[in-house]
Design a protein around this motif. Sequence first.
Motif, PDB file in Angstrom:
ATOM      1  N   SER A  77       6.183  -6.435 -12.040  1.00 25.94           N
ATOM      2  CA  SER A  77       6.028  -5.615 -10.838  1.00 25.94           C
ATOM      3  C   SER A  77       4.602  -5.786 -10.316  1.00 25.94           C
ATOM      4  N   TYR A  78       4.423  -5.501  -9.047  1.00 22.66           N
ATOM      5  CA  TYR A  78       3.073  -5.531  -8.489  1.00 22.66           C
ATOM      6  C   TYR A  78       2.166  -4.547  -9.224  1.00 22.66           C
ATOM      7  N   LYS A  79       2.755  -3.499  -9.804  1.00 27.28           N
ATOM      8  CA  LYS A  79       1.967  -2.496 -10.524  1.00 27.28           C
ATOM      9  C   LYS A  79       1.347  -3.063 -11.805  1.00 27.28           C
ATOM     10  N   ASP A  80       1.861  -4.192 -12.259  1.00 29.43           N
ATOM     11  CA  ASP A  80       1.292  -4.859 -13.434  1.00 29.43           C
ATOM     12  C   ASP A  80       0.058  -5.695 -13.089  1.00 29.43           C
ATOM     13  N   LEU A  81      -0.165  -5.948 -11.820  1.00 29.19           N
ATOM     14  CA  LEU A  81      -1.292  -6.779 -11.391  1.00 29.19           C
ATOM     15  C   LEU A  81      -2.603  -6.005 -11.500  1.00 29.19           C
ATOM     16  N   LEU A  82      -3.573  -6.586 -12.171  1.00 26.42           N
ATOM     17  CA  LEU A  82      -4.873  -5.930 -12.307  1.00 26.42           C
ATOM     18  C   LEU A  82      -5.559  -5.740 -10.959  1.00 26.42           C
ATOM     19  N   ILE A  83      -5.317  -6.646 -10.023  1.00 31.56           N
ATOM     20  CA  ILE A  83      -5.932  -6.493  -8.700  1.00 31.56           C
ATOM     21  C   ILE A  83      -5.353  -5.282  -7.967  1.00 31.56           C
ATOM     22  N   TRP A  84      -4.073  -4.990  -8.192  1.00 30.33           N
ATOM     23  CA  TRP A  84      -3.479  -3.794  -7.590  1.00 30.33           C
ATOM     24  C   TRP A  84      -4.047  -2.537  -8.258  1.00 30.33           C
ATOM     25  N   GLN A  85      -4.130  -2.558  -9.590  1.00 33.03           N
ATOM     26  CA  GLN A  85      -4.662  -1.414 -10.332  1.00 33.03           C
ATOM     27  C   GLN A  85      -6.110  -1.120  -9.928  1.00 33.03           C
ATOM     28  N   LYS A  86      -6.910  -2.165  -9.782  1.00 35.08           N
ATOM     29  CA  LYS A  86      -8.300  -2.001  -9.352  1.00 35.08           C
ATOM     30  C   LYS A  86      -8.346  -1.454  -7.923  1.00 35.08           C
ATOM     31  N   GLY A  87      -7.425  -1.898  -7.069  1.00 37.48           N
ATOM     32  CA  GLY A  87      -7.341  -1.385  -5.712  1.00 37.48           C
ATOM     33  C   GLY A  87      -7.059   0.117  -5.693  1.00 37.48           C
ATOM     34  N   ILE A  88      -6.187   0.568  -6.563  1.00 43.00           N
ATOM     35  CA  ILE A  88      -5.890   2.002  -6.671  1.00 43.00           C
ATOM     36  C   ILE A  88      -7.146   2.754  -7.099  1.00 43.00           C
ATOM     37  N   LYS A  89      -7.918   2.174  -8.001  1.00 45.04           N
ATOM     38  CA  LYS A  89      -9.170   2.789  -8.458  1.00 45.04           C
ATOM     39  C   LYS A  89     -10.145   2.950  -7.284  1.00 45.04           C
TER      40      LYS A  89
END
Length: 123
Positions: free
Chosen positions: A6-18
Amino acid sequence: MSVIKSYKDLLIWQKGIKVVTLTYQLVKSFPNEELYALSNQLKRASISIPSNIAEGYGRNTDKSFSHFLDIARGSLLEVETQLIIAKELGFIVDEKLYQEILIQIEEESKMINAFSKTLKTNH
């Protein structure tokens, strides 16, 4: 390396949420007259970062994903610029939080650039 399901597994997405959560924390202390101006603009631009990463992932082609990563990178730089403006205008009261966001932005930028390069070499 783990499989991306899932896109939620992408570190770039997680960092974006941060970046989004830190931005929301920071703008809480902005003057009330900035509620619908710079504060709102910062929120919208920060939300655009992980949103475009998710949308690009959902397009299922490297070329399309790369395009949305370019948009996310643009939003990231927009947030950085707006934070600098807010600092210059004296709206930043939490220097530590401000510096933390700048660090997160720098890391996110490097991560998006690296990820984008891997997509572009795949086609």
